[in-house]
Design an enzyme around this catalytic site. Structure first.
Site, PDB file in Angstrom:
ATOM      1  N   ASP A   1      -1.452  -3.331   3.745  1.00  0.00           N
ATOM      2  CA  ASP A   1      -0.371  -2.035   3.192  1.00  0.00           C
ATOM      3  C   ASP A   1      -0.943  -0.870   3.820  1.00  0.00           C
ATOM      4  OD1 ASP A   1       0.307  -4.068   1.471  1.00  0.00           O
ATOM      5  OD2 ASP A   1       0.086  -2.952  -0.351  1.00  0.00           O
TER       6      ASP A   1
ATOM      7  N   GLY B   1       5.795  -3.995  -4.958  1.00  0.00           N
ATOM      8  CA  GLY B   1       5.563  -4.723  -3.685  1.00  0.00           C
ATOM      9  C   GLY B   1       5.674  -3.834  -2.461  1.00  0.00           C
ATOM     10  N   LEU B   2       6.207  -2.361  -2.788  1.00  0.00           N
ATOM     11  CA  LEU B   2       6.493  -1.600  -1.568  1.00  0.00           C
ATOM     12  C   LEU B   2       5.240  -0.854  -1.133  1.00  0.00           C
ATOM     13  CD1 LEU B   2      10.034  -0.510  -2.796  1.00  0.00           C
ATOM     14  CD2 LEU B   2       9.328  -2.294  -1.176  1.00  0.00           C
ATOM     15  N   GLY B   3       3.894  -1.024  -1.608  1.00  0.00           N
ATOM     16  CA  GLY B   3       2.939  -0.268  -1.193  1.00  0.00           C
ATOM     17  C   GLY B   3       2.613   1.083  -1.687  1.00  0.00           C
TER      18      GLY B   3
ATOM     19  N   ALA C   1       0.274   4.049  -0.341  1.00  0.00           N
ATOM     20  CA  ALA C   1       0.850   5.366   0.175  1.00  0.00           C
ATOM     21  C   ALA C   1       0.537   6.597  -0.706  1.00  0.00           C
ATOM     22  CB  ALA C   1       2.453   5.242   0.018  1.00  0.00           C
TER      23      ALA C   1
ATOM     24  N   GLY D   1       4.551  -0.527  -8.389  1.00  0.00           N
ATOM     25  CA  GLY D   1       4.110  -2.156  -8.783  1.00  0.00           C
ATOM     26  C   GLY D   1       5.486  -2.893  -8.442  1.00  0.00           C
TER      27      GLY D   1
ATOM     28  N   PRO E   1       8.947   3.113  -5.935  1.00  0.00           N
ATOM     29  CA  PRO E   1       9.048   2.652  -7.108  1.00  0.00           C
ATOM     30  C   PRO E   1       7.608   2.025  -7.277  1.00  0.00           C
ATOM     31  CG  PRO E   1      10.503   1.643  -6.144  1.00  0.00           C
ATOM     32  CD  PRO E   1      10.170   2.680  -5.181  1.00  0.00           C
TER      33      PRO E   1
HETATM   34  C1  MEV Z   1       0.524  -6.819  -1.134  1.00  0.00           C
HETATM   35  O1  MEV Z   1       1.446  -6.037  -0.403  1.00  0.00           O
HETATM   36  C2  MEV Z   1       0.302  -8.088  -0.035  1.00  0.00           C
HETATM   37  C3  MEV Z   1      -0.717  -8.993  -0.464  1.00  0.00           C
HETATM   38  O2  MEV Z   1      -0.856  -9.967   0.551  1.00  0.00           O
HETATM   39  C4  MEV Z   1      -2.091  -8.725  -0.867  1.00  0.00           C
HETATM   40  C5  MEV Z   1      -2.726  -7.989   0.352  1.00  0.00           C
HETATM   41  O3  MEV Z   1      -2.750  -8.388   1.413  1.00  0.00           O
HETATM   42  O4  MEV Z   1      -3.744  -7.273  -0.151  1.00  0.00           O
HETATM   43  C6  MEV Z   1      -0.001  -9.913  -1.629  1.00  0.00           C
END
Ligand code: MEV
Length: 324
Positions: free
Chosen positions: A150, A103-105, A109, A101, A99
């Site tokens: 990431d 926070g799963l990168g 990817a 946005g 999905p």
């Molecule tokens: C994002 O997955 C992780 C953060 O620390 C941003 C980054 O490290 O580039 C929020």
């Protein structure tokens, strides 16, 4: 009679979870990330004319891509430049189960899969350095000033210890990790979250520095706990890390509710993962059955989707649509 080219290049990339240390990693502190078995696949085929892009979020010529996909467009251009190939006559198809946005990168990817598939189409293989620098172009559009964690986690098949500018270290866990991931269902904006921390740092420098130092300590302890297989200690460090992320202002009520629900389900630890302000959270279970219980409780507490898996075999189980 026209001949149809069957030449294709394809590649996959997996997602990632930040176990501890997000945000602090942007300021040079160490962090730990683990591979997450949600995948994206990119396929490159011969076509004629402008480069056409096919995906769930955009279909059409690469020249008309929406602004939020600008990073991908530039990354494709730079990749073709480095391959010394023209910017035309290709169709690029992206299928992703990650999905966006959350926070799963997903952005890194997608870029990794595209760069690898373009190289594979031209029967070449990118070096790790080439991959890093090409994916960085797309990540800079997505995140502003990415730490690179990431990309590093998504290029690794095992947990990593990451610190900007230092060698990436593979971590062999003492015991399997039973991880639960739950999606708040709300898009988290990493760009804004990273920006907010930066603004807070400028105004409340001492408080933010204290928090960043505390997160660095947590990461050091988490590394020891992970290596020795002390999942109870690791879990308590995740809860501590979440408290610091709250101080940095990147959690929200939805994430906090899920973390409390995980705690009530007996999770060894839980915290938000990635940029925050929406997106996903993670929790550690005692074993796979316990991870399933936590995943189901998180659905009852309002998650839109939850997954659980063991780091031993990386088989992903999904809990979807079981809300009461
Ligand atoms: C994002 O997955 C992780 C953060 O620390 C941003 C980054 O490290 O580039 C929020």
């Amino acid at each position: 009679m026209s001949t149809v080219s069957t030449k294709t290049g394809s590649s996959e990339a997996h997602s990632k979870l930040i176990l501890v240390g997000e945000h602090a990693v942007v300021y040079g502190k160490p962090a730990i990330a683990v591979p997450f078995p949600l995948k994206v696949k990119a396929v490159v085929e011969q076509s004629s004319g402008k480069i056409m892009f096919e995906s769930k979020i955009y279909n059409g010529s690469i020249d008309n891509m929406p602004m939020k996909m600008k990073g991908i467009e530039v990354c494709i251009k730079e990749t073709l430049d480095s391959l010394k190939e023209p910017f035309e006559n290709l169709r690029i198809r992206v299928e992703s189960s990650i999905p966006l946005g959350r926070g799963l990168g997903s952005s890194a990817a997608i870029a990794i899969a595209i760069v690898r598939s373009l190289f594979s189409f031209y029967e070449k293989k990118p070096s790790q350095e080439q991959l890093f620098s090409l994916v960085r172009i797309s990540e800079t559009y997505a995140h502003g000033k990415p730490s690179g964690i990431d990309t590093a986690a998504e290029l690794s098949e095992c947990p990593i210890w990451f610190q900007k500018g230092k060698e990436i270290v593979s971590l062999i866990t003492g015991d399997p990790l039973y991880l639960v991931v739950a999606d708040t269902g709300r898009i988290g904006d990493t760009h804004t979250a990273v920006d907010n921390v930066r603004k807070k740092y400028l105004v409340e420098t001492r408080e933010v520095e204290k928090s960043l130092d505390e997160i660095a300590k947590i990461a050091e302890l988490a590394r020891e706990a992970l290596l020795s297989g002390d999942m109870y200690l690791l879990g308590s460090l995740l809860y501590r890390n979440h408290e610091e992320l709250k101080v940095l202002g990147v959690s929200d009520d939805g994430l906090d509710t899920l973390i409390e629900a995980a705690r009530n389900a007996g999770a060894l630890g839980a915290k938000l993962t990635g940029g925050g302000l929406g997106g996903c959270m993670i929790a550690i279970g005692k074993d796979l059955e316990h991870a399933e219980v936590i995943a189901k409780q998180l659905m009852k507490a309002g998650a839109s989707k939850s997954w659980y898996f063991s780091s031993e075999d990386n088989i992903l189980y999904v809990t979807e649509g079981e809300k009461e």
